[in-house]
Design an enzyme around this catalytic site. Structure first.
Site, mmCIF file in Angstrom:
data_model
loop_
_atom_site.group_PDB
_atom_site.id
_atom_site.type_symbol
_atom_site.label_atom_id
_atom_site.label_comp_id
_atom_site.label_asym_id
_atom_site.label_seq_id
_atom_site.Cartn_x
_atom_site.Cartn_y
_atom_site.Cartn_z
ATOM 1 N N CYS A 67 62.272 97.108 -41.768
ATOM 2 C CA CYS A 67 63.320 97.773 -42.528
ATOM 3 C C CYS A 67 64.532 97.047 -42.356
ATOM 4 C CB CYS A 67 63.508 99.017 -41.937
ATOM 5 S SG CYS A 67 64.834 100.292 -42.791
ATOM 6 N N CYS A 79 69.627 100.828 -38.641
ATOM 7 C CA CYS A 79 70.315 102.043 -37.791
ATOM 8 C C CYS A 79 70.030 101.697 -36.342
ATOM 9 C CB CYS A 79 69.533 103.060 -38.207
ATOM 10 S SG CYS A 79 69.666 103.443 -40.037
ATOM 11 N N GLU A 85 52.579 100.667 -39.623
ATOM 12 C CA GLU A 85 52.229 101.907 -38.936
ATOM 13 C C GLU A 85 51.937 103.158 -39.760
ATOM 14 O OE1 GLU A 85 53.341 101.117 -34.248
ATOM 15 O OE2 GLU A 85 54.370 102.827 -35.498
ATOM 16 N N CYS A 136 52.767 110.804 -41.927
ATOM 17 C CA CYS A 136 53.813 110.139 -41.937
ATOM 18 C C CYS A 136 53.409 108.526 -42.497
ATOM 19 C CB CYS A 136 54.583 109.978 -40.754
ATOM 20 S SG CYS A 136 56.029 109.236 -40.403
ATOM 21 N N CYS A 162 59.487 109.911 -34.594
ATOM 22 C CA CYS A 162 60.435 109.520 -35.616
ATOM 23 C C CYS A 162 61.169 108.496 -34.956
ATOM 24 C CB CYS A 162 61.506 110.674 -35.872
ATOM 25 S SG CYS A 162 60.759 111.898 -37.005
ATOM 26 N N CYS A 214 67.142 103.282 -34.433
ATOM 27 C CA CYS A 214 65.588 103.189 -34.920
ATOM 28 C C CYS A 214 64.997 101.893 -34.467
ATOM 29 C CB CYS A 214 65.797 103.322 -36.259
ATOM 30 S SG CYS A 214 63.969 103.499 -37.036
HETATM 31 N N1 SAH Z 1 64.529 105.301 -43.554
HETATM 32 C C1 SAH Z 1 64.374 106.537 -43.863
HETATM 33 C C2 SAH Z 1 62.846 107.184 -43.526
HETATM 34 C C3 SAH Z 1 62.580 106.523 -42.135
HETATM 35 S S1 SAH Z 1 62.877 107.135 -40.644
HETATM 36 C C4 SAH Z 1 65.301 107.402 -43.404
HETATM 37 O O1 SAH Z 1 66.167 106.618 -42.599
HETATM 38 O O2 SAH Z 1 65.470 108.616 -43.626
HETATM 39 C C5 SAH Z 1 62.684 108.950 -40.661
HETATM 40 C C6 SAH Z 1 63.521 109.870 -39.655
HETATM 41 O O3 SAH Z 1 63.563 109.329 -38.383
HETATM 42 C C7 SAH Z 1 64.903 109.532 -40.208
HETATM 43 O O4 SAH Z 1 65.828 110.810 -40.277
HETATM 44 C C8 SAH Z 1 65.539 108.795 -38.951
HETATM 45 O O5 SAH Z 1 66.721 108.610 -39.012
HETATM 46 C C9 SAH Z 1 64.788 109.412 -37.795
HETATM 47 N N2 SAH Z 1 65.012 108.588 -36.466
HETATM 48 C C10 SAH Z 1 65.222 107.091 -36.640
HETATM 49 N N3 SAH Z 1 65.175 106.668 -35.268
HETATM 50 C C11 SAH Z 1 65.035 107.894 -34.683
HETATM 51 C C12 SAH Z 1 64.730 108.316 -33.131
HETATM 52 N N4 SAH Z 1 65.047 107.241 -32.109
HETATM 53 N N5 SAH Z 1 64.709 109.442 -32.695
HETATM 54 C C13 SAH Z 1 64.611 110.528 -33.346
HETATM 55 N N6 SAH Z 1 64.511 110.151 -35.055
HETATM 56 C C14 SAH Z 1 64.840 109.094 -35.111
#
Ligand code: SAH
Length: 350
Positions: free
Chosen positions: A122, A126, A102, A115, A341, A129
């Site tokens: 990945c 986390c 995406e 973006c 995000c 996410c």
């Molecule tokens: N792997 C990288 C980049 C991808 S995520 C990283 O972790 O930074 C981009 C941002 O979105 C990161 O800060 C991530 O933690 C955040 N993010 C992930 N899931 C989210 C959610 N459900 N709500 C808001 N932000 C989220």
């Protein structure tokens, strides 16, 4: 003059052309028996006109175009496109091996931000996410990263001004390709390095390696917690890279590059958004040349975290401001189409 390796790669008609600099494209054209000036034309058509096939480059001789029509340029197919009410567009892009990723186009008054994804899936897993829930498939190649920006630029009919590596994947696990893509986007597509942000959850040793590349990009670090125990609970990899060394590496990054670091902090109601957490966070960042981006949690279906209410979000921000921490709130765009995000999972939405 050229080493055997270079000679064979310039003759190769299977390596995608996108992602290669002017010199390499020129060498490739010459190896095909074309005059050197056609390298410049190829470069212009690839990066400025966004051509998808050599057959469409009308300044090239017709017979030769037919001969090289099958050479891969390195562009993806838009498999699905969805537009959120705020104008954010989410693209599901099919790569040459069928894998889907995406990319998101985010228009504002003066900007067009893209973006981009750095991996298919990945491995970081986390808990909050969506991408992490689907597991990891592979790293993206240089041309697959550059393609995302060109695709959004062409679809919007507008020049991209900013790029954030905040799509699917962990950029620092694909560091060499990400750095090469940044150089290409800067030199070949013409986007300023300072308008590019690389976001990472933190990989041991890699923040330092990124600094050594001497780019003028912004580093954003996904912190999300004010202490080690809470961070480990949300981010499995935090066990192997505790808060202390992570923050020390961030300080070194500022020292080495002269660039400020951004910290991303998802606000999860009742979990990391209390006054005690704000206080703890402020303590860590005292005297640190940094900026905090608060990201109110965007819901995903697998977990039942909650987004704090607006008053709580503002109070958290105010508490940091009162402690002299530079802080802003990032209200995510594209929420209605799962384009915000953490909501990217390479699935189709209506
Ligand atoms: N792997 C990288 C980049 C991808 S995520 C990283 O972790 O930074 C981009 C941002 O979105 C990161 O800060 C991530 O933690 C955040 N993010 C992930 N899931 C989210 C959610 N459900 N709500 C808001 N932000 C989220």
């Amino acid at each position: 003059m050229t080493s055997p390796d270079t000679a064979s790669s310039t003759l190769d008609r299977t390596v995608p052309l996108l992602g290669q600099p002017l010199e390499a494209l020129t060498a490739w054209m010459v190896a095909q028996g074309q005059p050197a000036y056609r390298g410049k034309q190829l470069h212009n058509w690839l990066y400025q006109k966004g051509v998808r096939s050599l057959a469409d480059i009308s300044v090239f001789p017709k017979a030769w175009r037919a001969e090289v029509a099958e050479v891969p340029v390195g562009r993806s197919q838009i498999h699905h496109r969805s537009v959120a009410p705020d104008g954010t567009v989410k693209y599901l892009l099919r790569q040459s091996d069928g894998q889907m990723i995406e990319a998101v186009g985010i228009p504002t008054a003066k900007r067009l931000t893209v973006c981009v994804s750095s991996q298919v899936g990945c491995p970081m897993a986390c808990d909050f996410c969506a991408t992490g829930k689907g597991g990891f498939v592979r790293n993206l190649d240089i041309h697959e990263i550059v393609d995302q920006v060109l695709t959004v630029q062409t679809d919007f009919g507008q020049r991209v001004s900013h790029i954030v590596f905040m799509g699917m994947g962990e950029p620092l696990l694909n560091l060499e390709n990400v750095v090469a893509a940044v150089r290409c986007l800067n030199q070949d597509v013409g986007i300023g390095q300072r308008a590019i942000t690389i976001s990472t959850v933190g990989i041991p040793g890699r923040i330092n390696r990124l600094a050594q590349h001497n780019l003028q990009v912004t580093l954003a670090v996904s912190l999300h917690a004010s202490n080690q125990r809470l961070r480990s609970q949300l981010i499995p990899s935090a066990d192997g890279y505790p808060l202390k060394p992570l923050l020390a590496d961030c300080r070194d990054y500022v020292y080495q590059t002269g660039r400020r670091v951004s910290f991303e902090y998802i606000l999860l109601a009742g979990l990391n958004d209390t006054p005690a957490h704000a206080e703890e966070l402020a303590q860590h960042l005292r005297g640190f040349q940094s900026h905090v981006n608060l990201i109110p949690y965007n819901p995903i279906s697998e977990v039942d975290y909650q987004r704090p209410n607006d008053a709580r979000i503002r109070a958290f921000q105010k508490q940091l401001q009162d402690r002299n921490v530079a802080v802003s709130i990032r209200f995510s765009r594209g929420l209605e189409k799962d384009a915000a995000c953490g909501q990217l999972r390479a699935s189709q939405v209506s």
